[in-house]
Design an enzyme around this catalytic site. Structure first.
Site, short mmCIF file in Angstrom:
data_model
loop_
_atom_site.label_atom_id
_atom_site.label_comp_id
_atom_site.label_asym_id
_atom_site.label_seq_id
_atom_site.Cartn_x
_atom_site.Cartn_y
_atom_site.Cartn_z
N SER A 186 0.78 -1.24 0.00
CA SER A 186 0.00 0.00 0.00
C SER A 186 0.81 1.28 0.00
CB SER A 186 -0.95 0.01 1.21
OG SER A 186 -0.22 -0.04 2.42
N HIS A 214 -5.42 -3.90 -1.28
CA HIS A 214 -5.28 -2.88 -2.32
C HIS A 214 -5.27 -3.48 -3.73
CE1 HIS A 214 -4.59 0.81 0.06
NE2 HIS A 214 -4.17 -0.05 0.97
N LYS A 244 -12.33 -0.52 0.38
CA LYS A 244 -11.50 0.28 -0.53
C LYS A 244 -12.18 0.33 -1.90
CE LYS A 244 -7.21 -0.19 2.05
NZ LYS A 244 -7.76 -0.76 3.29
#
Length: 397
Positions: A186, A214, A244
């Site tokens: 990340s 991610h 996310k």
């Protein structure tokens, strides 16, 4: 009012953080977390959100969330194992498994909870975990909670991983050995070397664990980094977040049916925390459906990421070795990094500084997170501001 003992501990610690440029000020945004946000009445181009696909304020997800809330209520009312499992939770887990190309999946209240629960449900003090040195804090905490011996592997160094794997599996000290890494790291945006990891793991009999927080919704046409490499059937644990790219809240583990069956009786956050809200579960299902039916959303994310990286690199910024839309501008000194971020804000760009302990000392950076809903005009404005501030602070010439 704090007690004297507590005050005497906290006051100098906080002061030291402020002096070193390590104290993080939390800003409250007014309204939704989109490509532009408002803070203290100022409208800013937002480059600090993990809302990769713009789903957190998507009308389709909101509609599904409202519909499920009307049908099931605002909360599940209990932990999953008592009577907090609703049909909508079963539907979400089935949809995740289909999307990830695994036998089954389990949903948690957060990605952090996944790592706290899943690692300690399988690994014990009789075992060892080889962990990439740049793994996320939740992985580190999950490893500590398990009681297993933690062996740090140099970041993305496959020769070192092979060496550690051979040593751990032939020593006779451990019942099981696991290798854990992020799918997409990340802070730097680089991608785990999944094919090499699988090869080494199968040679030495390692359990494999990839936290794709991610990568979910970003890599592999949304299905993640493991799917990107076509290795969904050769990684034991696939971890992801629903907060996310999915745009809602929660996390999941995808894997074999027997792994998921085990986690449902041994993962403590699953056992002792109330379920995801019905509205959140329904919105997550809709997000996965939209990714499946509208791949152009993911393509736009990558287009924007490539455009911003090229622009910053052309200006002379150090953007590291990112292979994904995550775009760090590495400044180095913590105080200069904080100052750089503040100047960006004053010029209308919200890009937060990232400093120790999130990244090693001396590697402070401003991390930029372009999304699918940024326009080219917004990104052009960002580049103008970066050029102005970079020259002003002598970060670029």
């Amino acid at each position: 009012m704090s007690s004297k003992v507590l005050h005497e501990f906290l006051q100098p610690q906080l002061e030291a953080l402020r002096e070193q440029g390590l104290y993080n000020v939390i800003d409250s945004i007014e309204g939704p977390n989109g490509p532009k946000i408002k803070i203290n009445g100022q409208t800013l181009i937002n480059l600090s959100s993990n809302n990769y696909l713009g789903f957190s304020n998507d009308a389709r997800l909101k509609a599904k969330s409202i519909q499920a809330t009307e049908e099931y209520g605002v909360g599940a009312g209990a932990v999953r194992t008592i009577n907090g499992t609703m049909k909508i939770h079963d539907e979400l887990e089935k949809r995740i498994a289909e999307f990830k190309h695994t036998e089954a999946a389990i949903a948690f209240q957060s990605g952090f909870n996944c790592n706290m629960g899943a690692i300690s449900a399988v690994m014990t003090k009789k075992d060892a975990i080889i962990s990439d040195e740049l793994n996320h804090a939740s992985i580190i905490d999950g490893c500590r909670l398990s009681g297993a011996k933690i062996i740090r592997a140099r970041h993305q160094d496959m020769d070192h991983l092979r060496e550690l794997a051979k040593e751990a599996t032939t020593s006779g000290e451990y019942e099981k050995v696991m290798y854990i890494c992020d799918g997409v790291f990340s802070m730097d945006g680089d991608v785990a070397k999944i094919p090499e990891i699988v090869e080494i793991a199968e040679e030495f009999g390692l359990i494999t664990y990839v936290d794709d927080a991610h990568g979910s919704g970003v890599m592999g046409k949304g299905a993640g980094t493991v799917k990107h490499f076509g290795l969904s059937d050769r990684i034991d644990f696939q971890i992801g977040t629903l907060s996310k790219a999915i745009g809602v809240v929660g996390g999941y583990v995808a894997g074999s049916q027997e792994l998921i069956d085990w986690l449902k009786v041994r993962a403590r956050p699953f056992l002792f925390s109330t379920s995801l809200t019905p509205g959140a579960a329904a919105a997550c299902i809709e997000a996965i459906d939209v990714m499946d039916s509208h791949p152009e959303t993911i393509e736009k994310l990558w287009e924007n990421g490539t455009y911003l990286k090229a622009g910053l690199k052309d200006l002379g910024f150090d953007i590291g070795h990112s292979e994904t839309p995550i775009t760090p501008c590495i400044i180095g000194d913590e105080n200069l990094t904080q100052k750089f971020s503040r100047r960006l804000l004053e010029e209308g760009v919200y890009a937060k500084s990232i400093v120790f302990p999130t990244v090693p000392k001396g590697t402070g950076r401003v991390r930029n997170m372009p999304t699918a809903v940024h326009t080219k005009e917004m990104l052009d404005e960002v580049l103008k501001v970066y050029e102005k501030v970079g020259k002003e602070l002598n970060v670029i010439s």
